[in-house]
Design a protein around this motif. Structure first.
Motif: not given
Length: 486
Positions: A277-283, A422-433, A443-444, A446-453
């Motif tokens: 999700a946005d803010g997880s630091g992937k880029s 070959d491999r997908i790395f999924v960065l899972q982060v809590d919404t508040e973080q 907020i809305g 963010c909650v939806v994307k973080a929940g999906a990830v």
């Protein structure tokens, strides 16, 4: 005792000593510590008779064979890359079974003195290195042979204080402080190479007292090429052509259009994607990982998000303007037409994005088959297609339902042709973080994307990464996971 040495370095060289494998770090020992901590390459000379034992030691230490581009390949030399897992630092080994020297981009002279060098060693920082007078002898040969025309011209016009680069001068100074002329004379004689003792001693003494002239450098260079003619591997014309094309890659204009190829993995290419999700630091992580791997390997980044092109921005602006116009008093007269036109332009936009992503995947697949490493920022995962607004996935069916059946099928056909890396790395982060890391997030959304990830489950091709931790820990985990798969 080795200072600041990475665990991989100390363990590997200890293994070589325990196995009794003859080796030495044969050049640039003035910067040996830089190599031991992974800041520069390590050049090892290995006894050809112990090649199989040495390769087993490499394998046990986790080193991986990498292949240089064709112009940089020559007999008796191999490249290996290792990773110090506690720190994530890479170590690059140039492994020489033969002493092959020459001009820049041309290694055409084989000096058959490998056994002589390996029989005359001393210890520096816990590593076997040639005795100072032997290293000085080899440095005189390789530095004068490698002398570049660019440095000569700059020296001639007063832009440099010496025709040799500063790094080479530092090596000379370090060795001249410890090597005696009589020892150097003895080494030249015992090596069996037909090099003039008088010329070389005079060269080093002039260099020691900073009285070396360009004419004297070229005189020694001419002498070396003349007396070492019988040690050439190929005809000079062949080497000149090879060197010419090698130099093309480093010219400023050509370097951008036709960059010099880097090394590649022996086993072939591989692809990875970072999703979050946005803010997880992937880029930021993709950028860091690209810099980490591209130090020595051929790596390409691909962005599977929405392309930031002028045409797409224009289409977005038209869609927003039409929607805004339909709500105005005058626009209500043409509300139906405005809404339909906005939906059609929006659908064409999503089809264009889908087609673009499909072509990105085709490029990914093509690059992997050529041996490159591909790092993808985001990726259209099927797990996100059930979202109201799928992340990097088909949108038309969700936006228009049955009204856009033909267009949605076209869009989905593009996504269906996209395979998996070959491999997908999924960065899972809590919404508040996420909200603490990136201000201004809706907020809305963010909650939806973080929940999906965070609902993604791990599998053979999906690796879950706990990205709630500090950034350095997450980066190190990714480096270890990627290294394991290379």
């Amino acid at each position: 005792m080795i200072v600041k040495t990475l665990g991989l370095s100390s363990d590997f060289f200890a293994r070589l000593r325990n196995k009794g494998i003859p080796y030495c770090h044969w050049k640039s020992n003035h910067h040996l510590e830089e190599g031991l901590i992974g800041n520069t390459d390590l050049d090892l000379l290995i006894c050809q008779d112990h090649k199989e034992q040495f390769q087993k030691a490499l394998s046990r230490s986790g080193f991986k064979r990498i292949i240089a581009s064709t112009p940089k390949q020559y007999p008796g030399m191999e490249d290996y890359l290792g990773c110090d897992l506690p720190t994530g630092r890479l170590i690059h080994l140039h492994v020489h079974y033969k002493l092959i020297l020459g001009q820049k981009y041309i290694k055409n002279h084989h000096l058959p003195i490998e056994h002589f060098v390996l029989e005359n060693l001393e210890v520096k920082k816990g590593i076997f290195v040639p005795k100072k007078e032997i290293e000085l002898f080899l440095l005189c040969i390789r530095a004068t042979m490698k002398l570049g025309m660019k440095e000569v011209v700059q020296y001639f016009f007063g832009r440099l204080n010496s025709p040799f680069p500063e790094a080479i001068l530092q090596e000379f100074r370090s060795l001249l402080d410890n090597a005696k002329p009589d020892d150097l004379r003895r080494v030249i004689h015992e090596s069996g190479l037909p090099v003039s003792q008088r010329r070389l001693i005079r060269f080093t003494e002039k260099l020691r007292h900073d009285r070396l002239t360009l004419l004297e450098v070229f005189a020694l260079r001419h002498h070396l090429f003349k007396v070492l003619r019988s040690f050439r591997r190929r005809h000079p014309i062949h080497c000149f052509a090879e060197g010419f094309f090698g130099r093309l890659h480093v010219l400023p204009g050509i370097k951008r259009v036709w960059p010099p190829p880097r090394k590649r993995l022996q086993k072939g290419g591989i692809s990875f994607a970072l999703v979050g999700a946005d803010g997880s630091g992937k880029s930021t992580l993709v950028k860091e990982l690209h810099g980490w791997l591209s130090w020595k390997l051929e790596v390409r980044r691909l962005y599977f998000g929405i392309p930031k092109t002028i045409g797409l921005r224009l289409a977005n602006g038209i869609v927003l303007s039409l929607r805004h116009f339909s709500k105005m008093p005058l626009g209500k007269v043409f509300k139906t037409e405005s809404v339909i036109l906005a939906r059609d332009i929006s659908a064409l936009r999503w089809i264009w994005i889908a087609r673009k992503r499909m072509h990105y995947f085709f490029r990914l697949y093509k690059d992997v088959t050529r041996g490159r490493i591909i790092l993808a920022d985001r990726f259209p995962m099927t797990q996100f297609r059930d979202m109201a607004k799928p992340m990097d996935g088909p949108r038309i069916r969700k936006e228009r339902g049955g009204a856009g059946n033909r267009l949605s099928k076209r869009e989905e056909s593009y996504y269906n042709r996209i395979g998996k890396p070959d491999r997908i790395f999924v960065l899972q982060v809590d919404t508040e973080q996420l909200r603490r890391r990136k201000r201004g997030l809706d907020i809305g959304t963010c909650v939806v994307k973080a929940g999906a990830v965070n609902s993604v489950r791990g599998s053979a091709d999906i690796c879950l990464i706990n990205a709630n931790r500090p950034y350095p820990e997450v980066l190190l985990d990714l480096k270890r996971a990627i290294w394991e798969l290379l």
